[in-house]
Each structure stands twice: as structure tokens, then as C-alpha cells.
Write an enzyme that holds these catalytic residues in place. Structure first.
Site, PDB file in Angstrom:
ATOM      1  N   GLY A  63       0.836  -1.209   0.000  1.00 42.94           N
ATOM      2  CA  GLY A  63       0.000   0.000   0.000  1.00 42.94           C
ATOM      3  C   GLY A  63       0.867   1.252   0.000  1.00 42.94           C
ATOM      4  O   GLY A  63       1.898   1.291   0.664  1.00 42.94           O
ATOM      5  N   ARG A  66       0.618  -4.770  -6.012  1.00 43.39           N
ATOM      6  CA  ARG A  66       0.755  -6.074  -5.366  1.00 43.39           C
ATOM      7  C   ARG A  66       1.009  -7.050  -6.511  1.00 43.39           C
ATOM      8  O   ARG A  66       0.304  -7.011  -7.513  1.00 43.39           O
ATOM      9  CB  ARG A  66      -0.498  -6.420  -4.591  1.00 43.39           C
ATOM     10  N   GLY A  86       4.805  -7.656   3.997  1.00 44.98           N
ATOM     11  CA  GLY A  86       4.716  -8.535   2.829  1.00 44.98           C
ATOM     12  C   GLY A  86       5.897  -8.282   1.903  1.00 44.98           C
ATOM     13  O   GLY A  86       6.533  -9.213   1.394  1.00 44.98           O
ATOM     14  N   THR A  96       4.279   2.112   5.608  1.00 40.55           N
ATOM     15  CA  THR A  96       2.879   1.714   5.712  1.00 40.55           C
ATOM     16  C   THR A  96       2.202   2.637   6.724  1.00 40.55           C
ATOM     17  O   THR A  96       2.827   3.021   7.716  1.00 40.55           O
ATOM     18  CB  THR A  96       2.721   0.236   6.145  1.00 40.55           C
ATOM     19  N   ARG A 138     -16.982  16.262  15.105  1.00 40.00           N
ATOM     20  CA  ARG A 138     -17.346  16.662  16.474  1.00 40.00           C
ATOM     21  C   ARG A 138     -18.224  17.917  16.461  1.00 40.00           C
ATOM     22  O   ARG A 138     -19.164  18.042  17.243  1.00 40.00           O
ATOM     23  CB  ARG A 138     -16.085  16.897  17.317  1.00 40.00           C
ATOM     24  N   ARG A 175      -6.560  -2.983   9.145  1.00 43.67           N
ATOM     25  CA  ARG A 175      -7.184  -4.310   9.009  1.00 43.67           C
ATOM     26  C   ARG A 175      -6.826  -5.204  10.186  1.00 43.67           C
ATOM     27  O   ARG A 175      -7.654  -5.944  10.691  1.00 43.67           O
ATOM     28  CB  ARG A 175      -6.746  -4.986   7.700  1.00 43.67           C
ATOM     29  N   ALA A 181     -12.058  10.918  21.594  1.00 44.60           N
ATOM     30  CA  ALA A 181     -13.181   9.979  21.426  1.00 44.60           C
ATOM     31  C   ALA A 181     -13.669   9.422  22.769  1.00 44.60           C
ATOM     32  O   ALA A 181     -12.890   9.270  23.709  1.00 44.60           O
ATOM     33  CB  ALA A 181     -12.750   8.842  20.514  1.00 44.60           C
ATOM     34  N   LYS A 238     -22.917  14.369  29.029  1.00 42.53           N
ATOM     35  CA  LYS A 238     -22.359  14.437  27.669  1.00 42.53           C
ATOM     36  C   LYS A 238     -23.544  14.421  26.719  1.00 42.53           C
ATOM     37  O   LYS A 238     -24.425  13.565  26.834  1.00 42.53           O
ATOM     38  CB  LYS A 238     -21.498  13.201  27.379  1.00 42.53           C
ATOM     39  N   SER A 275     -23.130  14.596  23.254  1.00 47.55           N
ATOM     40  CA  SER A 275     -22.759  13.962  21.986  1.00 47.55           C
ATOM     41  C   SER A 275     -21.535  13.084  22.249  1.00 47.55           C
ATOM     42  O   SER A 275     -20.808  13.313  23.211  1.00 47.55           O
ATOM     43  CB  SER A 275     -22.411  15.030  20.948  1.00 47.55           C
ATOM     44  N   GLU A 322     -11.237  -0.522  11.357  1.00 42.39           N
ATOM     45  CA  GLU A 322     -11.922  -1.340  10.331  1.00 42.39           C
ATOM     46  C   GLU A 322     -11.818  -2.843  10.599  1.00 42.39           C
ATOM     47  O   GLU A 322     -12.700  -3.598  10.211  1.00 42.39           O
ATOM     48  CB  GLU A 322     -11.402  -1.003   8.916  1.00 42.39           C
ATOM     49  N   ARG A 376      -4.966   7.583   3.367  1.00 40.46           N
ATOM     50  CA  ARG A 376      -3.749   7.135   2.686  1.00 40.46           C
ATOM     51  C   ARG A 376      -3.067   8.261   1.928  1.00 40.46           C
ATOM     52  O   ARG A 376      -1.871   8.221   1.696  1.00 40.46           O
ATOM     53  CB  ARG A 376      -4.111   6.066   1.650  1.00 40.46           C
TER      54      ARG A 376
HETATM   55  P1  ATP Z   1       0.957  -3.080   3.345  1.00 42.71           P
HETATM   56  O1  ATP Z   1       1.319  -3.166   4.803  1.00 42.71           O
HETATM   57  O2  ATP Z   1       0.681  -1.700   2.904  1.00 42.71           O
HETATM   58  O3  ATP Z   1      -0.103  -4.061   2.927  1.00 42.71           O
HETATM   59  P2  ATP Z   1       2.905  -4.914   2.332  1.00 42.71           P
HETATM   60  O4  ATP Z   1       4.312  -4.745   1.874  1.00 42.71           O
HETATM   61  O5  ATP Z   1       2.700  -5.773   3.547  1.00 42.71           O
HETATM   62  O6  ATP Z   1       2.300  -3.468   2.519  1.00 42.71           O
HETATM   63  P3  ATP Z   1       1.775  -6.954   0.616  1.00 42.71           P
HETATM   64  O7  ATP Z   1       0.752  -6.864  -0.457  1.00 42.71           O
HETATM   65  O8  ATP Z   1       1.541  -7.895   1.735  1.00 42.71           O
HETATM   66  O9  ATP Z   1       2.014  -5.459   1.117  1.00 42.71           O
HETATM   67  O10 ATP Z   1       3.180  -7.367  -0.069  1.00 42.71           O
HETATM   68  C1  ATP Z   1       3.684  -6.654  -1.190  1.00 42.71           C
HETATM   69  C2  ATP Z   1       4.161  -7.629  -2.241  1.00 42.71           C
HETATM   70  O11 ATP Z   1       5.256  -8.406  -1.721  1.00 42.71           O
HETATM   71  C3  ATP Z   1       3.147  -8.686  -2.693  1.00 42.71           C
HETATM   72  O12 ATP Z   1       2.250  -8.184  -3.667  1.00 42.71           O
HETATM   73  C4  ATP Z   1       4.060  -9.770  -3.254  1.00 42.71           C
HETATM   74  O13 ATP Z   1       4.443  -9.459  -4.578  1.00 42.71           O
HETATM   75  C5  ATP Z   1       5.283  -9.683  -2.338  1.00 42.71           C
HETATM   76  N1  ATP Z   1       5.208 -10.758  -1.324  1.00 42.71           N
HETATM   77  C6  ATP Z   1       4.515 -10.749  -0.172  1.00 42.71           C
HETATM   78  N2  ATP Z   1       4.633 -11.913   0.490  1.00 42.71           N
HETATM   79  C7  ATP Z   1       5.437 -12.699  -0.284  1.00 42.71           C
HETATM   80  C8  ATP Z   1       5.930 -14.047  -0.201  1.00 42.71           C
HETATM   81  N3  ATP Z   1       5.650 -14.813   0.848  1.00 42.71           N
HETATM   82  N4  ATP Z   1       6.704 -14.501  -1.200  1.00 42.71           N
HETATM   83  C9  ATP Z   1       7.022 -13.732  -2.265  1.00 42.71           C
HETATM   84  N5  ATP Z   1       6.571 -12.465  -2.413  1.00 42.71           N
HETATM   85  C10 ATP Z   1       5.805 -11.955  -1.455  1.00 42.71           C
END
Ligand code: ATP
Length: 324
Positions: free
Chosen positions: A12, A73, A105, A127, A156, A173, A188, A215, A217, A224, A257
Site C-alpha cells: 500500500g 501487489r 509482505g 505503511t 465533532r 485491518r 473519542a 455528555k 454527543s 476497520e 492514505r
Molecule cells: P501493506 O502493509 O501496505 O499491505 P505490504 O508490503 O505488507 O504493505 P503486501 O501486499 O503484503 O504489502 O506485499 C507486497 C508484495 O510483496 C506482494 O504483492 C508480493 O508481490 C510480495 N510478497 C509478499 N509476500 C510474499 C511471499 N511470501 N513470497 C514472495 N513475495 C511476497
């Protein structure tokens, strides 16, 4: 000896990624190293979507949200065939080390790629969720919290004018960082987090106590990823049990974002970008840069990707004291 680095943003997007990219590019050039931007994260690596960069390529981007390198991704990179192709592209281009700006990721992908091909990597935590291990702050978190607080302040005004109960859903998430920080900053009445079990009856009783204490309000921040559902579901459950409450729901969504990064995120991106690039050139790799107690630190990818940064229990405790 590293002569040519590649840099990409992945996962992201988050405000501050451009400031960080600028720092990586200029640090490389400062040290006489060639630098190439890789478009769209791992997908661009596979497709050879490369952009040679110089100091001017990153002019006028420090204040811009999103990422000029774009992000994606990549399902292909999850497959060995995709990573083989990525390595081929990398070898053809002469890039011999990588800087990855992204979330866990992204770091997981980097670790696998490194174990298969030995390409040196450093990571920079980008992130808005602030849930990465090995850093007190991730790039974009501060800006996202400020965006959420600005919206809560506006809500508010109307909540107070009409004696309403507002449920405001913020991003996260799996992690309640934005919710907790925005909830405390926005004053809050309650903050519902994925890290804590949500009890609707308890929430109602808390809101009623507020009413008894004059209070008129209230604002409930809903993360999320809350176990009881999003703000819409939770508001419905509360309304079903308390039809007298004048409830409204706002889901902030992707506005959190985007936007110009805060000064904090620009500084964080600049610091992490310089430090990570210099560390890579010094021969350190397989680590992610971070900031702990205002000092730059490096944590092994293997450690950083195994665990999430837990919420600070003190902050949780404070939020309850301050909401009475
Ligand atoms: P955010 O926290 O914003 O979601 P992120 O880096 O965790 O960011 P992901 O979509 O989980 O986002 O990972 C980014 C990319 O890294 C994936 O689209 C994929 O291409 C690669 N990736 C993630 N996990 C693996 C894995 N186990 N093996 C190979 N590639 C991976």
C-alpha cells in the site's frame, strides 16, 4: 562492491514514500553510486520497468503523497517463475543491490528473493498501519493520524450541534494504531480495536454513563478490523438495542492514505532513506531500517516479518482514563 542500486515502493502507498525515495536517490548519488527506480514494486522488477534516476528526478516530490514510482501487489512474484524472471531483469540491468520501501509482505518477498539469489536488500518501513516490528514509527502513520483527527474534529462540530452519536471508522485491518492515536487525539468517548474484544453491551453502558454525566454527543472510533465488524455494523447493533440514540456513521477510508506528508513523515523518510542506503553501501543487508527511541536501528528481516508491533499498553490505558 556495490556500484548500482535499485529502489522501489511496494504494498500500500503511504505519505512520505516520495521523501524517502528522494533521500535514497540523493544518498546514492552523493556516494557516487548509480541508482535506478523500479516501477510498480515487484511487478516492475519482473517486467523490467526501470527508470534511471539522477538528483533532479526526485526534485519537487518531498511534499507529495503517494509514490512517483507507483506501487502494486504482484501475484507473479509469489511464484518461483516470477522471481526467476525478476532476477534475470535485475542481472541484465546491472543493478546489484536493492532498497525496498514497503510493509511486511514486501520484506517477506525480499527475504525469499535474497535466499534464492543472494541479491543484497535493505528495507524501509512504509505503511500507514504502524504495525511493523523494529520501529516506533512507519512512514505515513503520522500523516494518516493527522488526516483522521482533522476529520474527527469536523465531525465533532456537527455531533455537538445536533447531540448525536457518531461512529467513525478508520483504517487498520489487523492493527489498531491509527484508531488508538486518532481516538486519543480526537477526544473519542470509545475506541474499538482489533486487539481487544468488543462488547456491545459494555459500549452502550459506557455511552449511557456519559449521558448521565451530561455528555450530549459522543464519538466512537471503530478500527476497520474490529472483531465485531465495521462502523456500519456496530452502529446497527447499538441502534437495535438503543433506538433512542441519534446515530450517524462516517467511514474515512482512503482519504487517510493520501495527502501531503506531515513534516514528521518527511523527516522520517529522509532519515531512514539516508541511513538505509549508507548501510547497504557499507555491506549490511537482510535488514530493515527503523527508528527506536529516536535512534536509527536495523532489524533482521527474519525477525521483523515474524511479528507485528503490539499496541503500547500504556496508550490503551490512557485512552480509557481520558474518555470518562
Ligand atoms: P501493506 O502493509 O501496505 O499491505 P505490504 O508490503 O505488507 O504493505 P503486501 O501486499 O503484503 O504489502 O506485499 C507486497 C508484495 O510483496 C506482494 O504483492 C508480493 O508481490 C510480495 N510478497 C509478499 N509476500 C510474499 C511471499 N511470501 N513470497 C514472495 N513475495 C511476497
Amino acid at each position: 562492491m556495490i556500484k548500482h542500486i535499485g529502489v522501489f515502493t511496494s504494498g500500500g502507498d503511504s505519505p512520505g514514500m516520495n521523501a524517502c525515495l528522494r533521500a535514497v536517490v540523493r544518498t546514492a548519488i552523493y556516494h557516487g553510486i548509480q541508482v535506478t527506480g523500479i516501477m510498480k514494486g515487484y511487478q516492475g522488477l519482473i517486467e523490467g520497468d526501470f527508470l534511471p534516476m539522477n538528483a533532479r528526478s526526485v526534485s519537487n516530490i518531498i511534499h507529495r503523497g503517494g509514490t512517483i514510482l507507483k506501487s502494486a501487489r504482484s501475484a507473479d512474484f509469489m511464484q518461483k517463475a516470477g522471481r526467476d524472471q525478476a532476477f534475470k531483469m535485475l542481472s541484465n540491468s546491472g543493478i546489484d543491490a536493492l532498497v525496498a520501501i514497503g510493509g511486511d509482505g514486501t520484506f517477506r518477498g525480499a527475504t525469499i528473493f535474497n535466499s534464492e539469489f543472494g541479491t543484497p536488500f535493505v528495507g524501509i518501513p512504509g505503511t500507514i498501519d504502524n504495525d511493523l516490528y523494529g520501529t516506533d514509527y512507519t512512514l505515513g502513520f503520522d500523516t494518516a493520524v493527522n488526516t483522521a483527527v482533522e476529520a474527527i474534529d469536523k465531525i465533532r462540530d456537527t455531533a455537538a450541534s445536533h447531540d448525536r452519536l457518531f461512529f467513525v471508522e478508520v483504517m487498520g485491518r489487523d492493527a489498531g494504531y491509527i484508531a488508538l492515536w486518532a481516538g486519543i487525539s480526537g477526544g473519542a468517548e470509545a475506541i474499538l480495536l482489533p486487539e481487544e474484544k468488543t462488547d456491545i453491551d459494555k459500549l452502550i453502558s459506557l455511552l449511557k454513563t456519559g449521558e448521565e454525566q451530561l455528555k450530549t454527543s459522543s464519538i466512537v472510533i471503530v478500527c476497520e478490523g474490529d472483531d465485531a465488524g465495521g462502523a456500519l455494523e456496530i452502529a446497527k447493533m447499538v441502534k437495535a438495542k438503543q433506538p433512542g440514540f441519534d446515530t450517524r456513521v462516517t467511514v474515512l477510508g482512503h482519504v487517510q492514505r493520501g495527502g501531503s506528508p506531515s513534516a514528521f513523515d518527511r523527516i522520517l523518510g529522509s532519515r531512514l532513506g539516508v541511513a538505509a542506503t549508507q548501510e547497504l553501501l557499507r555491506g549490511v543487508h537482510g535488514k530493515t531500517a527503523g527508528i527506536l527511541n529516536n535512534k536509527i536501528t536495523f532489524t533482521d528481516f527474519t525477525k521483523a516479518t515474524k511479528q507485528h508491533a503490539p499496541l503500547d499498553p500504556e496508550m490503551l490505558r490512557y485512552s480509557k482514563i481520558l474518555a470518562i
